[in-house]
Every structure is written in structure tokens, then in C-alpha cells.
Design a protein around this motif. Structure first.
Motif, PDB file in Angstrom:
ATOM      1  N   ASN A   1       0.902   4.175  -2.757  1.00  0.00           N
ATOM      2  CA  ASN A   1       0.445   5.504  -2.358  1.00  0.00           C
ATOM      3  C   ASN A   1       1.455   6.111  -1.379  1.00  0.00           C
ATOM      4  O   ASN A   1       1.406   5.832  -0.187  1.00  0.00           O
ATOM      5  N   PRO A   2       2.351   6.963  -1.856  1.00  0.00           N
ATOM      6  CA  PRO A   2       3.387   7.545  -0.999  1.00  0.00           C
ATOM      7  C   PRO A   2       2.852   8.409   0.146  1.00  0.00           C
ATOM      8  O   PRO A   2       3.599   8.747   1.063  1.00  0.00           O
ATOM      9  N   ALA A   3       1.574   8.765   0.123  1.00  0.00           N
ATOM     10  CA  ALA A   3       0.997   9.542   1.225  1.00  0.00           C
ATOM     11  C   ALA A   3       0.802   8.671   2.467  1.00  0.00           C
ATOM     12  O   ALA A   3       0.613   9.194   3.566  1.00  0.00           O
ATOM     13  N   LEU A   4       0.877   7.364   2.314  1.00  0.00           N
ATOM     14  CA  LEU A   4       0.731   6.442   3.442  1.00  0.00           C
ATOM     15  C   LEU A   4       2.091   6.158   4.071  1.00  0.00           C
ATOM     16  O   LEU A   4       3.132   6.404   3.473  1.00  0.00           O
ATOM     17  N   ALA A   5       2.076   5.627   5.276  1.00  0.00           N
ATOM     18  CA  ALA A   5       3.313   5.256   5.962  1.00  0.00           C
ATOM     19  C   ALA A   5       3.133   3.907   6.644  1.00  0.00           C
ATOM     20  O   ALA A   5       2.040   3.571   7.098  1.00  0.00           O
TER      21      ALA A   5
ATOM     22  N   TYR B   1       0.828  -1.208   0.000  1.00  0.00           N
ATOM     23  CA  TYR B   1       0.000   0.000   0.000  1.00  0.00           C
ATOM     24  C   TYR B   1       0.861   1.257   0.000  1.00  0.00           C
ATOM     25  O   TYR B   1       0.554   2.225  -0.700  1.00  0.00           O
ATOM     26  N   VAL B   2       1.931   1.256   0.769  1.00  0.00           N
ATOM     27  CA  VAL B   2       2.830   2.413   0.799  1.00  0.00           C
ATOM     28  C   VAL B   2       3.496   2.600  -0.563  1.00  0.00           C
ATOM     29  O   VAL B   2       3.652   3.730  -1.040  1.00  0.00           O
TER      30      VAL B   2
END
Length: 69
Positions: free
Chosen positions: A15-19, A11-12
Motif C-alpha cells: 500500500n503506497p499510501a503508507l510510510a 505493508y508499504v
């Protein structure tokens, strides 16, 4: 959201907005999982055998690196 390490890393990656701050230090280690009907021991034995062979010959590590890192 709480999920497994491989899914979190994927998922990261998508989507780079996730951590995923604990992805490098998971609470548990599960190398593989499959869902199948209960009570079919010959099929379970076969699936486990194939997964062990794919791990031993390097296929699963290559796939993990390609799709989950």
C-alpha cells in the motif's frame, strides 16, 4: 501502528499510501522468529538448525529480497 521492520516494509510495498520512515534504521534487529510450543527443546534445536542452514546457503536472504523488499 508499531510493528517490526520486515512487516512495515511489506505493508508499504502493498500500500503506497503508507510510510515506514525508520525501516532503514530499525531500533532492533531480529533476523527470524517462529512461534512454537514451549518445552520442546529437540524441536527448537531442529528449527534453529534448519534456519541457520537456510541463512548460510543464501535461501533466506533470497526470500527476504523476493517477498519483503
Amino acid at each position: 501502528m508499531i510493528t517490526d521492520t520486515f512487516e512495515a516494509v511489506r505493508y508499504v510495498h502493498m500500500n503506497p499510501a503508507l510510510a515506514a520512515p525508520l525501516a532503514d534504521r530499525p531500533f532492533t534487529v531480529i533476523n527470524k522468529a517462529a512461534l512454537m510450543q514451549q518445552g520442546d527443546q529437540p524441536w527448537l534445536n531442529y528449527v534453529n538448525f534448519v534456519l541457520e542452514e537456510l541463512e548460510a546457503d543464501g535461501t533466506l536472504p533470497q526470500l527476504r529480497e523476493k517477498y519483503l523488499r
